[in-house]
Design an enzyme around this catalytic site. Structure first.
Site, PDB file in Angstrom:
ATOM      1  N   ASP A  24      -5.152  18.484  34.955  1.00  0.00           N
ATOM      2  CA  ASP A  24      -3.778  18.776  35.493  1.00  0.00           C
ATOM      3  C   ASP A  24      -3.004  20.042  34.946  1.00  0.00           C
ATOM      4  OD1 ASP A  24      -4.561  16.508  36.863  1.00  0.00           O
ATOM      5  OD2 ASP A  24      -3.016  15.207  36.109  1.00  0.00           O
ATOM      6  N   GLU A  72      -2.980  16.441  39.756  1.00  0.00           N
ATOM      7  CA  GLU A  72      -2.313  15.329  40.340  1.00  0.00           C
ATOM      8  C   GLU A  72      -1.318  15.628  41.383  1.00  0.00           C
ATOM      9  OE1 GLU A  72       0.086  13.041  37.438  1.00  0.00           O
ATOM     10  OE2 GLU A  72       0.724  11.960  39.017  1.00  0.00           O
ATOM     11  N   LYS A 129      -6.213  14.515  42.768  1.00  0.00           N
ATOM     12  CA  LYS A 129      -6.002  12.873  42.544  1.00  0.00           C
ATOM     13  C   LYS A 129      -4.546  12.171  42.586  1.00  0.00           C
ATOM     14  CE  LYS A 129      -5.490  13.871  37.736  1.00  0.00           C
ATOM     15  NZ  LYS A 129      -4.219  13.137  37.288  1.00  0.00           N
ATOM     16  N   LYS A 132      -2.957   8.792  38.216  1.00  0.00           N
ATOM     17  CA  LYS A 132      -2.990   9.349  36.601  1.00  0.00           C
ATOM     18  C   LYS A 132      -4.513   9.565  36.117  1.00  0.00           C
ATOM     19  CE  LYS A 132       1.444   9.211  36.540  1.00  0.00           C
ATOM     20  NZ  LYS A 132       2.226  10.340  37.112  1.00  0.00           N
ATOM     21  N   VAL A 157      -3.258  17.788  30.174  1.00  0.00           N
ATOM     22  CA  VAL A 157      -2.089  17.429  29.922  1.00  0.00           C
ATOM     23  C   VAL A 157      -1.931  16.195  30.943  1.00  0.00           C
ATOM     24  CG1 VAL A 157      -1.022  19.687  29.052  1.00  0.00           C
ATOM     25  CG2 VAL A 157      -0.979  19.088  31.566  1.00  0.00           C
ATOM     26  N   THR A 158      -1.117  15.227  30.373  1.00  0.00           N
ATOM     27  CA  THR A 158      -0.474  15.003  29.315  1.00  0.00           C
ATOM     28  C   THR A 158      -1.562  14.161  28.425  1.00  0.00           C
ATOM     29  OG1 THR A 158       1.142  13.315  29.780  1.00  0.00           O
ATOM     30  CG2 THR A 158       1.866  15.528  29.894  1.00  0.00           C
ATOM     31  N   CYS A 162      -2.236  11.406  31.829  1.00  0.00           N
ATOM     32  CA  CYS A 162      -3.458  11.618  32.613  1.00  0.00           C
ATOM     33  C   CYS A 162      -4.553  11.692  31.811  1.00  0.00           C
ATOM     34  CB  CYS A 162      -3.474  12.687  33.537  1.00  0.00           C
ATOM     35  SG  CYS A 162      -2.089  12.200  34.736  1.00  0.00           S
ATOM     36  N   GLN A 202     -11.027   2.637  15.940  1.00  0.00           N
ATOM     37  CA  GLN A 202     -12.026   1.554  15.804  1.00  0.00           C
ATOM     38  C   GLN A 202     -13.410   1.879  16.203  1.00  0.00           C
ATOM     39  OE1 GLN A 202     -10.587  -1.977  18.163  1.00  0.00           O
ATOM     40  NE2 GLN A 202      -8.795  -0.515  18.682  1.00  0.00           N
TER      41      GLN A 202
HETATM   42  C1  C5J Z   1      -0.276  13.808  33.939  1.00  0.00           C
HETATM   43  C2  C5J Z   1       2.001  12.918  34.345  1.00  0.00           C
HETATM   44  N1  C5J Z   1      -1.147  14.758  34.298  1.00  0.00           N
HETATM   45  N2  C5J Z   1       2.439  13.077  32.771  1.00  0.00           N
HETATM   46  N3  C5J Z   1       0.952  13.176  34.712  1.00  0.00           N
HETATM   47  O1  C5J Z   1      -0.323  13.509  32.575  1.00  0.00           O
HETATM   48  O2  C5J Z   1       2.811  12.070  35.019  1.00  0.00           O
END
Ligand code: C5J
Length: 221
Positions: A24, A72, A129, A132, A157-158, A162, A202
């Site tokens: 993204d 996205e 997509k 997320k 990102v972010t 995502c 973990q």
């Molecule tokens: C992504 C968002 N790409 N933060 N989307 O992380 O809405």
């Protein structure tokens, strides 16, 4: 087999079965006037990721690695937009509304496209997509399996949204994920730190974290 210095322990990198997945890196998230800013975010927080990712992308292409990009966004008729996603946060501007870079988060609009610095080359799959995670309602899993991919090198990102969602989806499907800290970004510095911490905690419950320099050393000997 090259060994990458990573956390929580070394990552056994297998270039022949690895793909670079760039999540993204769209104008809507990284530039002013897009979806990210419409939610009140400071988009300048993400821009430090561009140069290291550009460098890594160049090296990955040079090494013949599979490169996959994701975006996205939604169909222009918004038929794939869950009503809950549209109204979440009661924003003044909603997905599909007109904005300076076109309709927010809508496929085909200038803001939905990938930033010029990281623009896909012909032949590099671009996964559109609606959610997320990059596996939900996409053909990413099939594309990876058809190419024999077992490891994902993840940028984008972010970090806490995502990137984390995609890494968790990938982990459940049996992929090993190496997330590159300097090539991932959040609007919130504390979420950047915790988003990476949750992946490597973990014993690497979702995957590994490393700086891109560690991978570059293996890609460009
Ligand atoms: C992504 C968002 N790409 N933060 N989307 O992380 O809405």
């Amino acid at each position: 087999m090259p060994v990458i210095e990573a956390e929580p322990y070394e990552f056994a990198f297998e270039p022949a079965t690895a793909a670079l997945v760039i999540i993204d890196m769209q104008r809507d998230f990284l530039e002013s006037g897009g979806f990210g800013e419409s939610l009140g975010n400071d988009v300048s927080q993400l821009r430090r990721t561009i140069e290291p990712t550009r460098h890594l992308l160049e090296a990955a292409r040079g090494a013949g690695l599979t490169v996959i990009h994701t975006r996205e966004g939604h169909r222009p008729d918004l038929a794939d937009l869950a009503p809950a996603k549209k109204v979440r946060g009661n924003p003044a501007l909603k997905i599909g509304d007109p904005a300076p870079m076109g309709r927010l988060l809508v496929r085909g609009e200038p803001g939905h496209d990938i930033i010029p610095e990281l623009y896909p080359l012909p032949g590099e799959p671009v996964i559109d997509k609606p959610g997320k995670g990059a596996f939900y309602a996409t053909d990413l899993d099939a594309i990876l399996k058809h190419r024999g991919i077992k490891q994902l090198i993840v940028c984008g990102v972010t970090t806490e949204v995502c990137v984390n969602t995609t890494v968790r989806e990938a982990n459940d499907r049996g992929f090993d994920c190496l997330v590159l800290a300097d090539c991932t970004g959040s609007y919130f510095p504390e979420f950047q730190a915790m988003g990476l911490a949750m992946i490597k905690a973990q014993g690497g419950i979702f995957g590994w974290v490393a700086p891109s320099a560690a991978l570059l050393a293996a890609l460009v000997p």
